[in-house]
Design a protein around this motif. Sequence first.
Motif, PDB file in Angstrom:
ATOM      1  N   UNK A 168       0.878  -1.168   0.000  1.00 56.82           N
ATOM      2  CA  UNK A 168       0.000   0.000   0.000  1.00 56.82           C
ATOM      3  C   UNK A 168       0.914   1.215   0.000  1.00 56.82           C
ATOM      4  N   UNK A 169       0.766   2.080  -1.015  1.00 55.58           N
ATOM      5  CA  UNK A 169       1.594   3.290  -1.105  1.00 55.58           C
ATOM      6  C   UNK A 169       0.656   4.486  -1.075  1.00 55.58           C
ATOM      7  N   UNK A 170       0.717   5.252  -0.003  1.00 60.45           N
ATOM      8  CA  UNK A 170      -0.305   6.259   0.270  1.00 60.45           C
ATOM      9  C   UNK A 170       0.325   7.582   0.680  1.00 60.45           C
ATOM     10  N   UNK A 171      -0.277   8.666   0.224  1.00 60.64           N
ATOM     11  CA  UNK A 171       0.193   9.980   0.627  1.00 60.64           C
ATOM     12  C   UNK A 171      -0.264  10.262   2.055  1.00 60.64           C
ATOM     13  N   UNK A 172       0.637  10.781   2.867  1.00 62.09           N
ATOM     14  CA  UNK A 172       0.302  11.107   4.256  1.00 62.09           C
ATOM     15  C   UNK A 172      -0.558  12.362   4.309  1.00 62.09           C
ATOM     16  N   UNK A 173      -0.149  13.397   3.553  1.00 64.29           N
ATOM     17  CA  UNK A 173      -0.939  14.627   3.438  1.00 64.29           C
ATOM     18  C   UNK A 173      -0.939  15.052   1.977  1.00 64.29           C
ATOM     19  N   UNK A 174      -2.119  15.305   1.438  1.00 58.25           N
ATOM     20  CA  UNK A 174      -2.264  15.597   0.013  1.00 58.25           C
ATOM     21  C   UNK A 174      -1.676  16.952  -0.352  1.00 58.25           C
ATOM     22  N   UNK A 175      -0.863  16.972  -1.409  1.00 59.46           N
ATOM     23  CA  UNK A 175      -0.288  18.238  -1.872  1.00 59.46           C
ATOM     24  C   UNK A 175      -1.343  19.126  -2.525  1.00 59.46           C
ATOM     25  N   UNK A 176      -2.393  18.526  -3.094  1.00 59.52           N
ATOM     26  CA  UNK A 176      -3.392  19.289  -3.831  1.00 59.52           C
ATOM     27  C   UNK A 176      -4.566  19.737  -2.969  1.00 59.52           C
ATOM     28  N   UNK A 177      -4.860  18.980  -1.910  1.00 60.92           N
ATOM     29  CA  UNK A 177      -6.036  19.251  -1.071  1.00 60.92           C
ATOM     30  C   UNK A 177      -5.682  19.610   0.365  1.00 60.92           C
TER      31      UNK A 177
END
Length: 407
Positions: A168-177
Amino acid sequence: MSLDIQKIRGLFPVLHQEVHGKPLIYFDNAATTQKPQSVLDALTKYYEHDNSNIHRGAHALADRATRYYEDTREAVREFIKARESAEIIFTKGTTESINLVAQSFGRKFIGKDDEIIISTMEHHSNIVPWQMLCEEKGAVLKIIPINEAGEILFEEFEKLLSKKTKLVSIVHASNALGTINPVKKIIDAAHAVGAKVLLDGAQSTSHLEIDVQALDCDFLAFSAHKLYGPTGLGVLYGKRELLEAMPPFLGGGEMIKEVTFEKTTYNDIPFKFEAGTPNIADVIAFKASLDFFKSIGKPAMKAHEDSLLAYANEQLKDIKGFIPVGTASDKVSVLSFNINGMHPFDVGQMLDAKGIAVRTGHHCTQPLMKRFGIEGTVRASFGVYNTKSEIDKLTEGVAQLARLKNK
């Protein structure tokens, strides 16, 4: 704790200039942060006094450069609370760190019909490497959906998990939102089916306290230039047992123990993954940016940035034609929006004419923009040196532009 923002601003030479005859207001921190004088001084000092290649020299300059380089590795270990500095690998940036995992861990441990899970809000650098790997290996890429606020649907994520899930490869905090994902819950659920987890920490490491041991993530990727540090430098954290099991990413000097024409044996971690002459000057200067965080304290920085985001939301919300994009309840200091009837690029150019630097476009998250049915957004992202008076100027600019189109 109240911060002396004017004192902090005084540490950043680039902020004290005019753009198009207006004082610079820099709201593009999610793309890259500005650098304090201490980082600039560290770069200059290295080139003026310590310039040498590292690890193999037998002279004083090489000894000093090596010591300073490895001091930064230890500072990074402390910054993310890793178990040991050998688990810290220096790369060119978050993108290379993710690619390293894809090319090394992925090629060895992911095979035909295995599954990789990412989310709808991923940056292209956390999409494309996995697409390339899946195409090569015959693996399957699965996507976690999100709601209208820009939050992942955790129950849908749980449905995607199976014994076939390898990563599972997931963004910790979204750069766009700006959305902060519930990564501890994600990690625990993934581990329950035997999957490994990579966190894209490009945005989270500058705002949130990171403890890789408490999170129990298997990998963490992030970049120095989003941490008030130099460009062209990234970090990959990985658990020792995984890094030791992974083959090298690049071949050449430093990553070897012994080379013959018959066989090469590889160096210990982290050096196994640091082939060739590294980015010595920027690694050494990166310690100054980590010291900057330590001098202020990340909790105090986050409190200030959160207050800026709350203030911006309150000031902008009643402007006719203002459309926020990404309204999650838990966010880092990123505000994405559109103005009804205006293209984001036009908004960005008009704000630039007022000295206000924002980012416009799809922010390397085209599938996310497609999910919302838009081409892109205007993104204002706040750092520790930003002020409410600057947000007032942004509000004035947005209100003026909105009036043009939404009378």
